[in-house]
Design an enzyme around this catalytic site. Structure first.
Site, PDB file in Angstrom:
ATOM      1  N   ARG A 180       0.840  -1.196   0.000  1.00 41.68           N
ATOM      2  CA  ARG A 180       0.000   0.000   0.000  1.00 41.68           C
ATOM      3  C   ARG A 180       0.881   1.254   0.000  1.00 41.68           C
ATOM      4  NH1 ARG A 180      -4.647  -0.049   4.379  1.00 41.68           N
ATOM      5  NH2 ARG A 180      -5.379   1.673   3.061  1.00 41.68           N
ATOM      6  N   CYS A 238      -1.138   5.723   9.225  1.00 40.40           N
ATOM      7  CA  CYS A 238      -1.488   4.444   8.597  1.00 40.40           C
ATOM      8  C   CYS A 238      -2.631   4.717   7.626  1.00 40.40           C
ATOM      9  CB  CYS A 238      -1.867   3.406   9.661  1.00 40.40           C
ATOM     10  SG  CYS A 238      -3.261   3.907  10.713  1.00 40.40           S
TER      11      CYS A 238
END
Length: 283
Positions: A180, A238
Site C-alpha cells: 500500500r 497508517c
C-alpha cells in the site's frame, strides 16, 4: 512505566490492592467489509467471553467520530469519549488495562486516546485475549461510574500539514503494508502511495509470530534502521489512525516518544491537491 503488560503481570495486578479497570476493545479491520461482507461484531465476541470485569468499548462509535473529510476514524467527540470511559469505570487515579482480540490495533487506539487526553496510567495487554490463560465470563459488569474527564494535549497529535512538515524535518513512519505504501494496491482509499518523505514501517513487523511485541532492544534497533535517532521528532500514520496507534505503542515500548497523525492516509488521499509519492523511495 511500561506501556504494555503481560498476562501474568495482569493476574498479579488484578489480585493487588489497586486492580486496574479492564477495557475490551475487540475490533477488526475487514477489507471484506469494504467489499460488502458483514463486518466483524466486537460486541458479539465480547458477549461470548471476556476477561472478568472487563467492559466493552466500541472503537467505531466511542473511539472515533463518523467517517468524513478528516478520515475514516477521526478523533472522537470528547464528550462521547469521556462518557464512554466513565461508563466503563475509568477514573484518573485508577490504572487501566486495555486489550483486544490479539492484533493489538484496537487496544492501541484506546491506549493512545487515554494518553492523549491525560490519563497517567494505561497499558495494553501484550498479545491480547489469546495470551490470557485464566477464566472468561459472559455476564456484563456494571462498574461504578468513573470520574475521568478528557484533557487533550498530553501526547503528540499531527494534522495533515504537521505530518508533511515532519516528513521533511524528522521521521514520518508509514505503518501500512508495504504494497500500500508503494502504491501497488489500494483496497480502500482513493489513491495508493504515501506521503512524500515518509518511510515504510509496517506495524506488523513490531510483533513476533505469537502477536506479542518484540523486546524493547529489538524494537529500538528496528526503528534505528528506519532512521529514528535519539531526540529526532517522530510521527506515524497508517490508513485511518488505528494501526498507527499500535506503532506509536511499539515506539513507546522502545522508549521513543512519537506523535500520531490520526487522519492518516484516508484523510491525506481524499484531497486531490495533496502530493502523493509511489514506489519504495520515500520521495
Amino acid at each position: 512505566m511500561n506501556a504494555i503488560i503481560s498476562a501474568s503481570e495482569l493476574v498479579s495486578a488484578l489480585a493487588g490492592p489497586h486492580p486496574p479497570v479492564l477495557l475490551d476493545v475487540r475490533w477488526q479491520l475487514s477489507l471484506a467489509a469494504a467489499a460488502g461482507a458483514p463486518p466483524f461484531d466486537g460486541r458479539a465476541a465480547y458477549r461470548a467471553g471476556h476477561l472478568p470485569g472487563a467492559v466493552f468499548v466500541d472503537l467505531d462509535e466511542e473511539l472515533a467520530s463518523a467517517p468524513g473529510g478528516h478520515g475514516r476514524h477521526p478523533l472522537p467527540d470528547l464528550e462521547v469519549f469521556g462518557a464512554a470511559m466513565r461508563r466503563a469505570g475509568v477514573s484518573s487515579a485508577a490504572p487501566v488495562v486495555v486489550y483486544d482480540g490479539g492484533l493489538g490495533w484496537g487496544a492501541a487506539r484506546a491506549w493512545w486516546l487515554l494518553r492523549w487526553t491525560g490519563h497517567p496510567d494505561v497499558r495494553v495487554l501484550d498479545g491480547g485475549l489469546p495470551s490470557w490463560e485464566g477464566p472468561l465470563e459472559t455476564s456484563v459488569p456494571q462498574p461504578a461510574e468513573g470520574d475521568f474527564v478528557p484533557a487533550p494535549g498530553a501526547a503528540g497529535l499531527l494534522d495533515a500539514d504537521g505530518a508533511a512538515a515532519l516528513a521533511r524535518s524528522g521521521v514520518l513512519l508509514d505503518a501500512r503494508a508495504g504494497e500500500r505504501y508503494r502504491g501497488e494496491v489500494e483496497p480502500i482509499d482513493r489513491v495508493g502511495g504515501h506521503i512524500p518523505g515518509a518511510v515504510s514501517a509496517p506495524t506488523t513487523e513490531n510483533v513476533g509470530a505469537d502477536g506479542r511485541f518484540l523486546s524493547a532492544g529489538e524494537l529500538g534497533a528496528r526503528f534505528k534502521e528506519l532512521g529514528v535517532s535519539q531526540g529526532s521528532p517522530v510521527g506515524v500514520y497508517c490508513g485511518s489512525g488505528v494501526s498507527a496507534a499500535h506503532e506509536v505503542l511499539a515506539l513507546a515500548v522502545a522508549g521513543i516518544p512519537a506523535a500520531l497523525y490520526v487522519g492518516s492516509w484516508s484523510e491525506w488521499s481524499s484531497d486531490p491537491g495533496r502530493p502523493v509519492a509511489v514506489g519504495p523511495d520515500p520521495r
